[in-house]
Design a protein around this motif. Sequence first.
Motif, PDB file in Angstrom:
ATOM      1  N   UNK A 219       0.795  -1.223   0.000  1.00 30.38           N
ATOM      2  CA  UNK A 219       0.000   0.000   0.000  1.00 30.38           C
ATOM      3  C   UNK A 219       0.823   1.266   0.000  1.00 30.38           C
ATOM      4  N   UNK A 220       2.087   1.185   0.387  1.00 31.20           N
ATOM      5  CA  UNK A 220       2.930   2.383   0.446  1.00 31.20           C
ATOM      6  C   UNK A 220       4.113   2.289  -0.519  1.00 31.20           C
ATOM      7  N   UNK A 221       4.074   1.331  -1.429  1.00 32.09           N
ATOM      8  CA  UNK A 221       5.152   1.222  -2.404  1.00 32.09           C
ATOM      9  C   UNK A 221       5.183   2.460  -3.294  1.00 32.09           C
ATOM     10  N   UNK A 222       6.347   3.040  -3.531  1.00 31.39           N
ATOM     11  CA  UNK A 222       6.443   4.144  -4.491  1.00 31.39           C
ATOM     12  C   UNK A 222       6.004   3.680  -5.875  1.00 31.39           C
ATOM     13  N   UNK A 223       5.382   4.565  -6.614  1.00 28.62           N
ATOM     14  CA  UNK A 223       4.877   4.206  -7.948  1.00 28.62           C
ATOM     15  C   UNK A 223       5.989   3.624  -8.832  1.00 28.62           C
ATOM     16  N   UNK A 224       7.190   4.118  -8.687  1.00 23.82           N
ATOM     17  CA  UNK A 224       8.295   3.657  -9.526  1.00 23.82           C
ATOM     18  C   UNK A 224       8.633   2.185  -9.300  1.00 23.82           C
ATOM     19  N   UNK A 225       8.272   1.648  -8.128  1.00 24.03           N
ATOM     20  CA  UNK A 225       8.592   0.249  -7.826  1.00 24.03           C
ATOM     21  C   UNK A 225       7.482  -0.715  -8.219  1.00 24.03           C
ATOM     22  N   UNK A 226       6.304  -0.194  -8.549  1.00 23.17           N
ATOM     23  CA  UNK A 226       5.174  -1.064  -8.860  1.00 23.17           C
ATOM     24  C   UNK A 226       5.429  -1.977 -10.068  1.00 23.17           C
ATOM     25  N   UNK A 227       5.989  -1.474 -11.188  1.00 22.64           N
ATOM     26  CA  UNK A 227       6.213  -2.382 -12.326  1.00 22.64           C
ATOM     27  C   UNK A 227       7.071  -3.592 -11.962  1.00 22.64           C
ATOM     28  N   UNK A 228       8.115  -3.379 -11.161  1.00 22.85           N
ATOM     29  CA  UNK A 228       8.960  -4.498 -10.767  1.00 22.85           C
ATOM     30  C   UNK A 228       8.215  -5.515  -9.929  1.00 22.85           C
ATOM     31  N   UNK A 229       7.355  -5.044  -9.041  1.00 22.26           N
ATOM     32  CA  UNK A 229       6.541  -5.944  -8.233  1.00 22.26           C
ATOM     33  C   UNK A 229       5.552  -6.710  -9.110  1.00 22.26           C
ATOM     34  N   UNK A 230       4.930  -5.994 -10.038  1.00 24.13           N
ATOM     35  CA  UNK A 230       3.915  -6.642 -10.879  1.00 24.13           C
ATOM     36  C   UNK A 230       4.522  -7.713 -11.769  1.00 24.13           C
ATOM     37  N   UNK A 231       5.786  -7.568 -12.136  1.00 32.46           N
ATOM     38  CA  UNK A 231       6.420  -8.592 -12.961  1.00 32.46           C
ATOM     39  C   UNK A 231       6.627  -9.890 -12.185  1.00 32.46           C
ATOM     40  N   UNK A 232       6.531  -9.824 -10.877  1.00 35.77           N
ATOM     41  CA  UNK A 232       6.665 -11.028 -10.057  1.00 35.77           C
ATOM     42  C   UNK A 232       5.325 -11.753  -9.885  1.00 35.77           C
ATOM     43  N   UNK A 233       4.271 -11.178 -10.481  1.00 36.27           N
ATOM     44  CA  UNK A 233       2.911 -11.717 -10.344  1.00 36.27           C
ATOM     45  C   UNK A 233       2.313 -11.924 -11.732  1.00 36.27           C
ATOM     46  N   UNK A 234       1.984 -13.161 -12.066  1.00 37.57           N
ATOM     47  CA  UNK A 234       1.304 -13.446 -13.328  1.00 37.57           C
ATOM     48  C   UNK A 234      -0.199 -13.405 -13.118  1.00 37.57           C
ATOM     49  N   UNK A 235      -0.929 -12.854 -14.107  1.00 37.08           N
ATOM     50  CA  UNK A 235      -2.376 -12.710 -13.981  1.00 37.08           C
ATOM     51  C   UNK A 235      -3.067 -13.285 -15.207  1.00 37.08           C
ATOM     52  N   UNK A 236      -4.047 -14.161 -14.971  1.00 34.35           N
ATOM     53  CA  UNK A 236      -4.910 -14.678 -16.039  1.00 34.35           C
ATOM     54  C   UNK A 236      -6.288 -14.069 -15.824  1.00 34.35           C
ATOM     55  N   UNK A 237      -6.663 -13.164 -16.716  1.00 37.23           N
ATOM     56  CA  UNK A 237      -7.934 -12.456 -16.580  1.00 37.23           C
ATOM     57  C   UNK A 237      -9.077 -13.287 -17.145  1.00 37.23           C
ATOM     58  N   UNK A 238     -10.258 -13.088 -16.600  1.00 39.60           N
ATOM     59  CA  UNK A 238     -11.434 -13.820 -17.063  1.00 39.60           C
ATOM     60  C   UNK A 238     -11.746 -13.503 -18.521  1.00 39.60           C
ATOM     61  N   UNK A 239     -11.462 -12.261 -18.947  1.00 39.89           N
ATOM     62  CA  UNK A 239     -11.744 -11.859 -20.321  1.00 39.89           C
ATOM     63  C   UNK A 239     -10.489 -11.859 -21.198  1.00 39.89           C
ATOM     64  N   UNK A 240      -9.452 -12.589 -20.782  1.00 41.36           N
ATOM     65  CA  UNK A 240      -8.228 -12.838 -21.543  1.00 41.36           C
ATOM     66  C   UNK A 240      -7.327 -11.606 -21.684  1.00 41.36           C
ATOM     67  N   UNK A 241      -7.873 -10.492 -22.202  1.00 39.01           N
ATOM     68  CA  UNK A 241      -7.129  -9.246 -22.420  1.00 39.01           C
ATOM     69  C   UNK A 241      -5.916  -9.428 -23.329  1.00 39.01           C
ATOM     70  N   UNK A 242      -6.077 -10.226 -24.364  1.00 37.80           N
ATOM     71  CA  UNK A 242      -5.041 -10.336 -25.383  1.00 37.80           C
ATOM     72  C   UNK A 242      -5.074  -9.092 -26.269  1.00 37.80           C
ATOM     73  N   UNK A 243      -3.929  -8.760 -26.855  1.00 34.01           N
ATOM     74  CA  UNK A 243      -3.862  -7.623 -27.776  1.00 34.01           C
ATOM     75  C   UNK A 243      -4.298  -8.122 -29.149  1.00 34.01           C
ATOM     76  N   UNK A 244      -5.438  -7.660 -29.666  1.00 37.24           N
ATOM     77  CA  UNK A 244      -6.038  -8.292 -30.849  1.00 37.24           C
ATOM     78  C   UNK A 244      -5.213  -8.214 -32.126  1.00 37.24           C
ATOM     79  N   UNK A 245      -4.383  -7.172 -32.284  1.00 36.05           N
ATOM     80  CA  UNK A 245      -3.629  -7.033 -33.533  1.00 36.05           C
ATOM     81  C   UNK A 245      -2.271  -7.728 -33.473  1.00 36.05           C
ATOM     82  N   UNK A 246      -1.946  -8.346 -32.327  1.00 35.96           N
ATOM     83  CA  UNK A 246      -0.702  -9.090 -32.202  1.00 35.96           C
ATOM     84  C   UNK A 246      -0.957 -10.586 -32.344  1.00 35.96           C
ATOM     85  N   UNK A 247       0.019 -11.296 -32.899  1.00 35.29           N
ATOM     86  CA  UNK A 247      -0.100 -12.746 -33.024  1.00 35.29           C
ATOM     87  C   UNK A 247      -0.036 -13.408 -31.659  1.00 35.29           C
ATOM     88  N   UNK A 248      -0.374 -14.689 -31.621  1.00 33.37           N
ATOM     89  CA  UNK A 248      -0.262 -15.444 -30.375  1.00 33.37           C
ATOM     90  C   UNK A 248       1.175 -15.378 -29.852  1.00 33.37           C
TER      91      UNK A 248
END
Length: 237
Positions: free
Chosen positions: A74-103
């Motif tokens: 809750x108190x992580x500086x914004x600059x550190x959030x991307x590094x933390x998020x890379x340690x967490x994989x997320x599978x969304x219910x609606x996939x959220x694939x980029x439609x114009x990119x290949x698999x």
Amino acid sequence: MAALMANIVQFENVGLRYGSGPETLSDVNFGLKSGAFYFLTGASGAGKTSLLKLLYLAQRPSRGVVRLFGEDAGVLPRARLPGFRRRIGVVFQDFRLVPHLSAYDNIALPLRVAGVPESDVEAPVREMLAWVGLIERSRAKPPTLSGGEQQRIAIARAVIGRPEILVADEPTGNVDPAMAERLLHLFESLNRLGTTVVVATHDFHLINRIPTAHMMRIEQGRLSDATGALRNPPKSA
């Protein structure tokens, strides 16, 4: 399964509200052990997705403390959030694939965002495509893929960075039972490599496929069970 270590996640008296409305989550307390497998169950609207958003840092708690990897998220500086998020994989219910990119390029996206040299991208992406059984669909774009194929690409994208935590929100809700079981085996394989896995689902048939998993049940924004392994689960969530 990998040897369990200290809690990799700790929620302490956590509450979450959106705007000035009532709390969506209230007084949530639990810990997730490193290397364990968890199912999160509960009726639609009970707060499962909101709890997962706190886990993968899409939301910050309105009160209380969410500790990830030993730090107060809750108190992580914004600059550190991307590094933390890379340690967490997320599978969304609606996939959220980029439609114009290949698999292939959808799966490669996390590596490229993280600055991995292009020469080091192809091998892990090919490995992931083989892991989910879609080598032959590597150049296909999401609109041409079936729901099950899109879900497998989304899972491959979520795990290509070997996350320490994998969070999946109703990952089998858009596929047939055979594919749902196949996806569950993929999560089990990742868990055996040491990743902490949290799967939100209402499908107790799938839950019973991993009898050693732990269950967390959420009811009206509160956890009613966040401790032991599954024992005689109810007929429906």
